[in-house]
Write an enzyme that holds these catalytic residues in place. Structure first.
Site, PDB file in Angstrom:
ATOM      1  CG  HIS A  71      -0.336   0.049   2.536  1.00 34.21           C
ATOM      2  ND1 HIS A  71       0.365  -1.003   3.069  1.00 34.21           N
ATOM      3  CD2 HIS A  71      -0.287   1.033   3.479  1.00 34.21           C
ATOM      4  CE1 HIS A  71       0.815  -0.674   4.272  1.00 34.21           C
ATOM      5  NE2 HIS A  71       0.434   0.550   4.540  1.00 34.21           N
ATOM      6  CG  HIS A  73       0.287   4.311   5.070  1.00 38.73           C
ATOM      7  ND1 HIS A  73      -0.487   3.585   5.943  1.00 38.73           N
ATOM      8  CD2 HIS A  73      -0.409   5.451   4.812  1.00 38.73           C
ATOM      9  CE1 HIS A  73      -1.603   4.277   6.207  1.00 38.73           C
ATOM     10  NE2 HIS A  73      -1.560   5.407   5.533  1.00 38.73           N
ATOM     11  CG  HIS A  76       4.085  -0.534   4.328  1.00 36.20           C
ATOM     12  ND1 HIS A  76       4.084  -1.882   4.593  1.00 36.20           N
ATOM     13  CD2 HIS A  76       3.677   0.071   5.471  1.00 36.20           C
ATOM     14  CE1 HIS A  76       3.689  -2.085   5.846  1.00 36.20           C
ATOM     15  NE2 HIS A  76       3.434  -0.910   6.399  1.00 36.20           N
ATOM     16  CG  ASP A 181       0.452  -1.815   7.661  1.00 37.10           C
ATOM     17  OD1 ASP A 181       1.186  -2.738   8.054  1.00 37.10           O
ATOM     18  OD2 ASP A 181       0.807  -0.616   7.670  1.00 37.10           O
ATOM     19  CD  GLU A 206      -0.878  -4.788  10.726  1.00 31.66           C
ATOM     20  OE1 GLU A 206      -0.333  -4.350  11.748  1.00 31.66           O
ATOM     21  OE2 GLU A 206      -1.869  -4.263  10.199  1.00 31.66           O
ATOM     22  CG  HIS A 417       4.320  -3.220  10.453  1.00 26.39           C
ATOM     23  ND1 HIS A 417       3.475  -2.545  11.306  1.00 26.39           N
ATOM     24  CD2 HIS A 417       4.573  -2.357   9.444  1.00 26.39           C
ATOM     25  CE1 HIS A 417       3.236  -1.334  10.815  1.00 26.39           C
ATOM     26  NE2 HIS A 417       3.896  -1.201   9.682  1.00 26.39           N
TER      27      HIS A 417
END
Length: 605
Positions: A71, A73, A76, A181, A206, A417
């Protein structure tokens, strides 16, 4: 068949931030996410890619088959342009369509903060971001993407943020699920994560909230609205640090409806420009949102806010109450940190941290009780405003992680994570509840997982019928392997056993027949045909399911390829010749044993 899967975290190993996992599966090397660490400004900001390459100037392309980004973010994807353009990677980078659209915007925003405001050198440029994104291959949900002849990947909906996906990675019979995530509960604007019962060899999940089981969402929302309302009613200012897309929209929808209901006139602001961009992408990728938003979208776009206006930096010192959503979410840089510095000395104000903060960030420090902060210019900032933490984070809690494990039924689990101490708690819980191995490697530590698989082989019906015809002779024993005569061939990516004569014909090779012959002496007086008749009756009695033929010359044939011939003078011992083809080896062996051991024959070995 035993084979191995190897996993090495270069980031997010017993840590939150800088997600970057190296995976070796079926001889293929993959990089799962390529993030940066929000808590560092030195070389620890990016993963150590020298771990992959052997020589200083060697490119990553030689060692990686593909990169997968879960994704947008930055923890990441924030190191992606550095990895591809500065370290050197020319292979494919896979991500979903929303991630591909939003990723470069956040990377550029981060670049501006780092280079233009902090004056850092040796950092990736706008051109590098563009060149990096040219290597991206966008994938659709539930679409199996063939990376090469052996490696395939398939994305599943992860919730969390727009476009977030979990990836099922498969090479032959080996498979791994990487979650990135995810959130197992739906919210106001996104649905819940989902995956089918794919039973991977390993689930890499995660574990940000490994020890947390969240309270009722409704209670949290009510508490949030009360805190904001109480603060602005007393004339205070409320700062809500958020990331541009995700929790920001969730909380905006919540405040918008409350302001409407309560007829509140206090202004709400959002970082300039990001509201428009967010609305654009939520409209563009409406199919990724929750059922409620999809249903009501035609009548009313929930992302077009009546009470929430774009924020201008000039508003920071405006008198009177206000609510401001500012980026980034952990108070480590940018507008949110700038506003925080101005509002922190006033005890009428409030900061609400709605999500997880990485160690080293200002957000993490104030949540841990710091009331004096040393700024970059060595000045000390007195933190007098009210600091509130309210978990609106879109990560799975402990219950959600256990739910995902139940859903996909992995053979092993790996936690990334998350914080080491919290991982220990969850690791024990997983091992007790599911009875499977659970790992939590640190950065740079390699875990090797052995996988055992049965190789599936197709067998044509005629070949099975031929084997079944021998069941009267040697009934199958489930505990022992059974010999099946045939040729093992590869058709596409499937194995098949076919009749050897068919295999030879397909290859254009002449068939040669191999026969075996063995002779047994029996002390049987009388004419030869009498001895042959006796053997014929014995074989007929013991091998009822086989076609047996007794010829006028005294020979006995079984299934067209096995022959028994009795010879010798009358009133003397006889010789019994048994001949069979290589395909009927088990019949030949059985006959020899039968003739040697049957008490009705007087034997002389």
């Amino acid at each position: 068949m035993t084979s191995e899967i190897k996993i090495t975290p270069l980031g997010a190993g017993q840590d939150v931030g800088r997600s970057c996992i190296l995976l070796t599966i079926g001889g293929k090397n993959l990089m799962l996410d390529c993030g940066m660490h929000m808590g560092y400004n030195d070389e620890r900001r990016f993963p150590d890619f020298s771990y992959i390459t052997n020589e200083e100037n060697e490119r990553l392309t030689e060692h990686l088959d593909c990169v997968i980004i879960s994704h947008f973010h930055l923890d990441h994807c924030g190191a992606l342009p550095y990895m591809s353009e500065m370290v050197g990677y020319d292979g494919p980078i896979y991500m979903t369509h929303p991630t591909k659209a939003i990723c470069p915007i956040l990377l550029e925003d981060y670049r501006k903060i780092t280079v233009e405001r902090k004056g850092e050198e040796n950092f990736f440029t706008s051109e590098m971001i563009k060149n990096c994104m040219k290597k991206v291959v966008a994938v659709n949900l539930h679409e199996t993407k063939q990376v090469d002849e052996e490696l395939e990947i398939k994305p599943y909906y992860a919730g969390h943020v727009l476009g977030a996906a979990m990836f099922h990675i498969k090479v032959g019979q080996q498979s791994v699920v990487y979650t990135g995530d995810y959130n197992m509960t739906p919210d106001r604007h996104l649905g819940a994560a989902w995956i089918d019962k794919c039973r991977p060899d390993l689930l890499i999940t995660e574990s940000t909230y490994a020890t947390t089981i969240r309270d009722s969402k409704r209670c949290r929302e009510r508490d949030f609205l009360k805190k904001v309302h109480d603060c602005v009613e007393k004339g205070g200012k409320v700062l809500i640090p958020v990331f541009a897309l995700g929790r920001a929209q969730e909380l905006c929808i919540l405040l918008e409806s409350y302001w409407d209901r309560m007829n509140i006139k206090v202004p709400i602001y959002f970082s300039l420009g990001l509201t428009e961009k967010a609305n654009h992408y939520y409209k563009l990728f409406i199919t990724w949102t929750s059922q409620k938003i999809k249903k009501t979208f035609v009548q009313r776009n929930m992302f077009e806010f009546k009470h929430i206006k774009p924020f201008d930096r000039a508003y920071i010192d405006n008198p009177g109450p206000m609510v401001v959503f500012a980026t980034p979410g952990m108070l480590h840089a940018g507008l949110s940190l700038q506003i925080f510095k101005r509002w922190a000395p006033n005890d009428h104000n409030m900061v609400i941290m709605p999500g997880y903060c990485v160690a080293g960030t200002v957000g993490h420090k104030i949540l841990n009780g710091a009331r004096k902060l040393e700024l970059e210019n060595k000045q000390i900032l007195d933190v007098k405003l009210s600091v509130q933490y309210m978990s609106f984070s879109a990560h799975a809690d402990a219950k959600g992680i256990m739910q995902l494990i139940s859903q996909c039924e992995p053979r092993n689990v790996m936690l990334v994570h998350g914080e080491a101490a919290k991982m220990d708690f969850l690791k024990n819980k997983i091992q007790q509840e599911f009875g499977i191995d659970c790992y939590k490697p640190a950065n740079g530590e390699t875990v090797t997982i052995e996988t055992i698989h049965n190789i599936q082989v197709d067998i044509p019906l005629p070949l099975l019928k031929r084997e079944a015809s021998k069941t009267g002779l040697l009934p199958p024993d489930v505990k022992r392997p059974r010999v099946l005569h045939g040729a093992l061939v590869m058709r596409g990516n499937r194995l098949q056993i076919i009749d050897p004569s068919q295999a030879l014909k397909e290859m254009g090779v002449d068939e040669h027949h191999l026969r075996f012959t063995s002779t047994i002496a029996i002390e049987e007086d009388g004419p030869t045909n009498k001895a042959a008749e006796k053997i014929y009756q014995l074989v007929k009695r013991k091998m009822k399911d086989f076609p047996i033929h007794y010829s006028s010359d005294g020979s006995i044939s079984i299934s067209d390829s096995v022959l028994i011939q009795v010879s010798g003078d009358d009133d003397e011992a006889k010789s019994v010749l048994v001949s069979w083809s290589h395909q009927d080896e088990d019949i030949g062996s059985f006959l020899l044993q039968l003739l040697r051991e049957d008490p009705s024959l007087v034997q002389a070995v």
